[in-house]
Design an enzyme around this catalytic site. Structure first.
Site, PDB file in Angstrom:
ATOM      1  N   HIS A 119       0.939  -1.272   0.024  1.00  0.00           N
ATOM      2  CA  HIS A 119       0.014   0.061   0.123  1.00  0.00           C
ATOM      3  C   HIS A 119       0.982   1.059  -0.087  1.00  0.00           C
ATOM      4  O   HIS A 119       1.870   1.371   0.945  1.00  0.00           O
ATOM      5  CB  HIS A 119      -0.755  -0.268   1.077  1.00  0.00           C
ATOM      6  CG  HIS A 119      -1.857  -1.207   1.301  1.00  0.00           C
ATOM      7  ND1 HIS A 119      -2.782  -1.200   0.458  1.00  0.00           N
ATOM      8  CD2 HIS A 119      -2.093  -2.196   2.140  1.00  0.00           C
ATOM      9  CE1 HIS A 119      -3.731  -2.341   0.590  1.00  0.00           C
ATOM     10  NE2 HIS A 119      -3.001  -3.029   1.629  1.00  0.00           N
ATOM     11  N   HIS A 129      -0.594  -6.520  -5.240  1.00  0.00           N
ATOM     12  CA  HIS A 129      -0.632  -8.100  -4.434  1.00  0.00           C
ATOM     13  C   HIS A 129       0.015  -9.124  -5.496  1.00  0.00           C
ATOM     14  O   HIS A 129      -0.235  -8.932  -6.588  1.00  0.00           O
ATOM     15  CB  HIS A 129      -2.134  -8.137  -4.173  1.00  0.00           C
ATOM     16  CG  HIS A 129      -2.154  -9.679  -3.853  1.00  0.00           C
ATOM     17  ND1 HIS A 129      -2.667 -10.813  -4.919  1.00  0.00           N
ATOM     18  CD2 HIS A 129      -1.907 -10.625  -2.698  1.00  0.00           C
ATOM     19  CE1 HIS A 129      -2.849 -11.751  -4.275  1.00  0.00           C
ATOM     20  NE2 HIS A 129      -2.316 -11.820  -2.950  1.00  0.00           N
ATOM     21  N   ASN A 131       1.101 -13.579  -5.069  1.00  0.00           N
ATOM     22  CA  ASN A 131       1.806 -14.395  -4.111  1.00  0.00           C
ATOM     23  C   ASN A 131       1.954 -15.729  -5.081  1.00  0.00           C
ATOM     24  O   ASN A 131       1.254 -15.921  -6.111  1.00  0.00           O
ATOM     25  CB  ASN A 131       0.456 -15.037  -2.844  1.00  0.00           C
ATOM     26  CG  ASN A 131      -0.450 -15.702  -3.515  1.00  0.00           C
ATOM     27  OD1 ASN A 131      -0.614 -16.833  -3.818  1.00  0.00           O
ATOM     28  ND2 ASN A 131      -1.744 -14.880  -3.861  1.00  0.00           N
ATOM     29  N   ARG A 133       2.860 -20.074  -4.511  1.00  0.00           N
ATOM     30  CA  ARG A 133       2.816 -21.147  -3.587  1.00  0.00           C
ATOM     31  C   ARG A 133       2.861 -22.732  -4.254  1.00  0.00           C
ATOM     32  O   ARG A 133       2.509 -22.911  -5.321  1.00  0.00           O
ATOM     33  CB  ARG A 133       1.259 -21.011  -2.648  1.00  0.00           C
ATOM     34  CG  ARG A 133       0.246 -21.326  -3.772  1.00  0.00           C
ATOM     35  CD  ARG A 133      -1.214 -20.816  -2.981  1.00  0.00           C
ATOM     36  NE  ARG A 133      -2.282 -20.812  -3.871  1.00  0.00           N
ATOM     37  CZ  ARG A 133      -2.573 -19.786  -4.541  1.00  0.00           C
ATOM     38  NH1 ARG A 133      -1.943 -18.649  -4.384  1.00  0.00           N
ATOM     39  NH2 ARG A 133      -3.937 -19.770  -5.300  1.00  0.00           N
ATOM     40  N   HIS A 197     -20.722  -8.216  -3.691  1.00  0.00           N
ATOM     41  CA  HIS A 197     -21.541  -7.662  -2.936  1.00  0.00           C
ATOM     42  C   HIS A 197     -21.791  -6.270  -3.617  1.00  0.00           C
ATOM     43  O   HIS A 197     -22.845  -5.552  -3.442  1.00  0.00           O
ATOM     44  CB  HIS A 197     -21.234  -7.490  -1.406  1.00  0.00           C
ATOM     45  CG  HIS A 197     -19.777  -6.775  -1.021  1.00  0.00           C
ATOM     46  ND1 HIS A 197     -18.728  -7.471  -1.601  1.00  0.00           N
ATOM     47  CD2 HIS A 197     -19.635  -5.603  -0.492  1.00  0.00           C
ATOM     48  CE1 HIS A 197     -17.736  -6.398  -0.904  1.00  0.00           C
ATOM     49  NE2 HIS A 197     -18.297  -5.729  -0.643  1.00  0.00           N
ATOM     50  N   GLY A 280      -4.611 -22.613  10.906  1.00  0.00           N
ATOM     51  CA  GLY A 280      -3.792 -22.044  12.256  1.00  0.00           C
ATOM     52  C   GLY A 280      -2.623 -21.309  11.772  1.00  0.00           C
ATOM     53  O   GLY A 280      -1.646 -21.297  12.506  1.00  0.00           O
ATOM     54  N   GLY A 281      -2.795 -20.354  10.668  1.00  0.00           N
ATOM     55  CA  GLY A 281      -1.694 -19.604  10.225  1.00  0.00           C
ATOM     56  C   GLY A 281      -1.463 -18.337  11.418  1.00  0.00           C
ATOM     57  O   GLY A 281      -2.289 -18.073  12.175  1.00  0.00           O
ATOM     58  N   ASN A 282      -0.533 -17.442  11.098  1.00  0.00           N
ATOM     59  CA  ASN A 282      -0.127 -16.469  11.778  1.00  0.00           C
ATOM     60  C   ASN A 282      -1.011 -15.495  11.476  1.00  0.00           C
ATOM     61  O   ASN A 282      -1.180 -14.653  10.508  1.00  0.00           O
ATOM     62  CB  ASN A 282       1.233 -16.042  11.492  1.00  0.00           C
ATOM     63  CG  ASN A 282       1.709 -14.845  12.550  1.00  0.00           C
ATOM     64  OD1 ASN A 282       1.513 -14.957  13.611  1.00  0.00           O
ATOM     65  ND2 ASN A 282       2.322 -13.903  12.098  1.00  0.00           N
TER      66      ASN A 282
END
Length: 297
Positions: A119, A129, A131, A133, A197, A280-282
């Site tokens: 940002h 953005h 990513n 993986r 939406h 359970g990620g950070n």
């Protein structure tokens, strides 16, 4: 994605190690270039000392669950930028296992990746953005992409120079690899990064791909690496090209309002956010994508 036979453990472990090494390398390259941009930004528009990345390691709150490293830059040009890497493993919930290839047979998973959100202080420089993986269940695949999110209405068109440059940059690795399909990935990005939406796009798009397994790990890995390289060179040029442009108070106000669309998408529609929270990620790194200042008038 094709159905593939079971992979020998030695082979899959080698793939995991190579993917992890690449994600770390890409993280380091991105952070080095972004810190250079931060230093090079003109001081008359961006007073103060240039920021640098601060890195924080984290672990999942389950035994042998893995973890990652969050990198945060809060500077004079990059108002808030997160570049994170992670390597996690565990078991999907029954709900997630039913929706994930190969997990219906065995709920265990392994996932590694690099993710980025930037940002900018200057509303004339678009947010961005990216990513990529690599995920392993009883099958394995790559996913990722990059998309541009201008925060001024006048820049949120497909014929804007930044949008044209970003799409050209994202098209290049697709055209260089027969396993990729730019038109499909562009359409997939537009479909995915849509605020249902409001029935409006989040930004001007880019590419998005998931569950990418052509049957050739080497080709798929090479493509994913080139996506990362293309993103860095493309966005760096956009940021440097816009960094010397002054902005008005009205443009800053518009930026803060349009940032609200980013928040709405990530909290309501983004599967990556859901995946991170449900496995359970950070929380700090997952929600670091939130803009630093935002308005809903």
């Amino acid at each position: 994605m094709i159905d593939a036979p079971a992979i020998d453990d030695r082979v899959i472990n080698d793939r995991k190690a190579r993917a992890c090494a690449w994600f770390r390398t890409l993280r380091d390259q991105i952070c080095a270039e972004f810190e250079a941009i931060e230093r090079d930004a003109p001081t008359d528009l961006y007073p103060g000392e240039p920021g640098t990345f601060e890195f924080t390691d984290w672990e999942r709150k389950v035994e042998n669950g893995g973890g990652g490293t969050g990198g945060m830059l809060r500077g004079r040009f990059f108002e808030k930028c997160g570049v994170h890497i992670s390597v996690v493993q565990g078991e999907f919930t029954p709900e997630m296992a039913a929706k994930t290839p190969g997990a219906d047979k065995d709920p265990r998973f392994w996932a590694a990746g690099v993710s980025l959100i930037a940002h900018m202080r200057n509303p004339r420089v678009p947010a961005v953005h990216m990513n990529t993986r690599y995920i392993v269940t009883t099958q394995d695949w790559f996913g990722g992409g990059g998309d541009l999110t201008p925060t001024l209405t006048e820049q949120r068109t497909q014929d804007n120079p930044d949008a044209i440059a970003f799409h050209a940059g994202m098209r290049a690795p697709c055209d260089a690899h027969p396993v990729a399909d730019y038109d499909r990935y562009k359409d997939w990005c537009d479909e995915y990064f849509h605020l249902h939406h409001r029935d409006e796009p989040r930004g001007t798009g880019g590419i998005f791909y998931d569950r990418h397994n052509s049957g050739s790990f080497e080709e798929d890995f090479a493509f994913t690496q080139d996506v990362g390289r293309a993103f860095l060179s493309t966005y760096s040029a956009i940021a440097r090209g816009r960094m010397a442009e002054p902005w008005t108070d009205a443009e800053r106000e518009e930026q803060l309002i349009l940032r609200g669309r980013y928040v709405e998408f990530n909290l309501l529609w983004d599967r990556g956010t859901t995946f991170g929270l449900k496995t359970g990620g950070n929380v700090a790194t997952i929600l670091s994508s939130m803009p630093p200042v935002v308005k809903w008038p």
